[in-house]
Design an enzyme around this catalytic site. Structure first.
Site, short mmCIF file in Angstrom:
data_model
loop_
_atom_site.label_atom_id
_atom_site.label_comp_id
_atom_site.label_asym_id
_atom_site.label_seq_id
_atom_site.Cartn_x
_atom_site.Cartn_y
_atom_site.Cartn_z
CE LYS A 255 -1.43 4.33 2.50
NZ LYS A 255 -1.57 3.15 3.38
CB SER B 165 -4.66 1.65 3.36
OG SER B 165 -3.73 1.41 2.33
CB SER C 150 -0.96 0.01 1.20
OG SER C 150 -2.06 -0.85 0.94
CE LYS D 297 -4.69 1.84 -0.92
NZ LYS D 297 -4.03 0.56 -0.65
#
Length: 458
Positions: free
Chosen positions: A223, A121, A61, A64
């Protein structure tokens, strides 16, 4: 003389203990073949620490971050605003959790998409914004890769906007640090979203998966990410007084060990960062390795764009991305990607799901349970039921997330297949708890909401 010998012996033991402690500081690097890490001085660009920082890894993720970079770019350009409605296609709506759960044909605002990406997420929101901005997720992924090259991320290739398993989607710790710095430098107004602690969507409160926010002094984003193939990933931005760093940990064995490694890197290397320097390390324009035309690449001015439409900017993106070979699919892709990460190659298992497109099948070979995060290899988890159908198990988990609140913050839903007699069942579980107490608290909360629940360590 005896006293001297005793003192010398004690001194030797002390130095030996210090040596052991120092060695333990690098234990994640030595003991885990998936591990990669880097710490960059965000004022000078100096590498303060690196371990396998240029070796191929799966971003999960962390992907992203680039989806958000291009979203922020579109906001600054004026092709969208925070209140623009982003419609969820059937393709977006069917993305596996973690997700917002927006039905096909319905929409949310751009700002809600941003919040859902930095906190929960959300995979469905990632696909929806990708389709809106790029016309299709595949085209958006090509633009993501071209943008990565323009930022100097020479070893990163994107195939989707969310980070779900794809053997051709790879990056490095250094490239992720570059992207983290670029987000800070290029979008100072929008960067504040990464420090969001929680986001309420409808009646559901979604906590940020980044457990270091509000815990480690100076951490202001960025993140987290996890798939079984990638391990636990984290990019952290730290600003404390007159020092600033961006640090990356990839391939952690558990969320807790990843967080501890990040805390250790921050404690060790933030004091070594420069108090001088102007930043501005990542150019938005051309780099020495690419044409100016591609460096100034923009997304389409409006969206979504019909799949058959190709404007000048899109042609530039595809022309630049074209040299990247088409992804190898099937077992060959799995073998190549696992060799790159020094992971044992499994024997293919018989298919237990309906036929899928070829590339999706390759992804499933890497991560049999296609979720934003799958079962941690070890650590505390909870189980809330078992269903005869995987989709039903995931639906149960999604519903539980809606009422679990803070007790499930930072955890990940996953299913685990097992056979009972002649029946195939799927356990519905949440993983990623920091310890037994956290898992027990989550069960207590869910039981009050009418769910069966028990905690276990794997």
């Amino acid at each position: 003389m005896d006293r001297f010998v005793a003192i010398s012996s004690t001194t030797f033991q002390l130095f030996a203990l210090i040596g052991i402690v120092l060695a333990l500081g690098s234990a994640p690097a030595a003991a885990n073949p998936k591990y990669a890490g880097i710490v960059i001085d965000a004022k000078t660009g100096k590498t303060l620490y690196a371990h396998d920082a240029d070796e191929a890894r799966y971003p999960a993720s962390l992907t992203k971050m680039m989806t958000l970079y291009l979203t922020f770019e579109a906001l600054e350009r004026g092709s969208i605003n925070l209140n623009t409605r982003i419609k969820f296609s059937a393709n977006a709506a069917k993305e596996p959790p973690t997700k917002l759960g927006v039905g096909a044909g319905r929409s949310v605002t751009v700002e809600q998409v941003i919040y859902s990406l930095v906190t929960k997420s959300a995979n469905d929101a990632s696909t929806a914004i990708a389709e809106h901005l790029g016309g299709s997720e595949a085209k958006f992924a090509s633009i993501m890769t071209a943008k990565a090259r323009s930022l100097g991320m020479s070893r990163t290739t994107f195939r989707n906007a969310h980070g779900l398993p794809n053997s051709a989607q790879t990056t490095t710790a250094r490239d992720m640090a570059t992207l983290g710095i670029a987000l800070r430098e290029h979008f100072p107004r929008q960067y504040k979203y990464f420090s969001t602690r929680s986001f309420t969507f409808g009646k559901t409160r979604m906590g940020n998966h980044n457990r270091l926010l509000g815990v480690v002094r100076g951490v202001d984003g960025i993140k987290t990410g996890y798939t079984r193939a990638s391990g636990f990933n984290l990019v952290s931005s730290v600003v404390d007084r007159d020092r600033s760093i961006v640090a990356v940990v990839m391939g952690g064995r558990t969320g807790a060990s990843r967080n501890e490694q990040m805390k250790d890197l921050i404690a060790r290397y933030l004091p070594k960062a420069s108090t001088r320097g102007r930043g501005n390390l990542i150019a938005r324009g051309a780099t020495a390795s690419m044409p100016m035309a591609v460096a100034s690449l923009e997304l389409p001015k409006v969206g979504p764009v019909p799949s058959q439409r190709h404007d000048g900017n899109q042609r530039l993106a595809f022309a630049y991305a074209a040299p990247t070979p088409e992804p190898v699919v099937g077992r060959a892709a799995l073998v190549n990607s696992l060799i790159a990460q020094k992971v044992a190659i499994p024997t293919p298992a018989p298919a237990i799901v309906p036929p899928m497109p070829v590339e999706t099948a390759a992804n499933e070979a890497i991560d049999p349970v296609t979720t934003a995060s799958t079962a941690p290899i070890s650590g505390w988890m909870i189980q809330i039921g078992a269903m005869p159908d995987r989709n039903a198990a995931m639906a149960l988990l999604t519903k539980a997330q809606g009422v679990g609140g803070r007790s499930l913050s930072g955890t990940e839903p996953f299913t685990m297949a097992y056979t009972k007699g002649n029946e195939q069942l799927y356990r519905a579980r949440f993983g990623g708890f920091d310890g037994q107490a956290a898992a027990t608290r989550a069960c207590s909360t869910l039981k009050k909401k009418g769910y069966a629940c028990w905690a276990t360590a794997n």
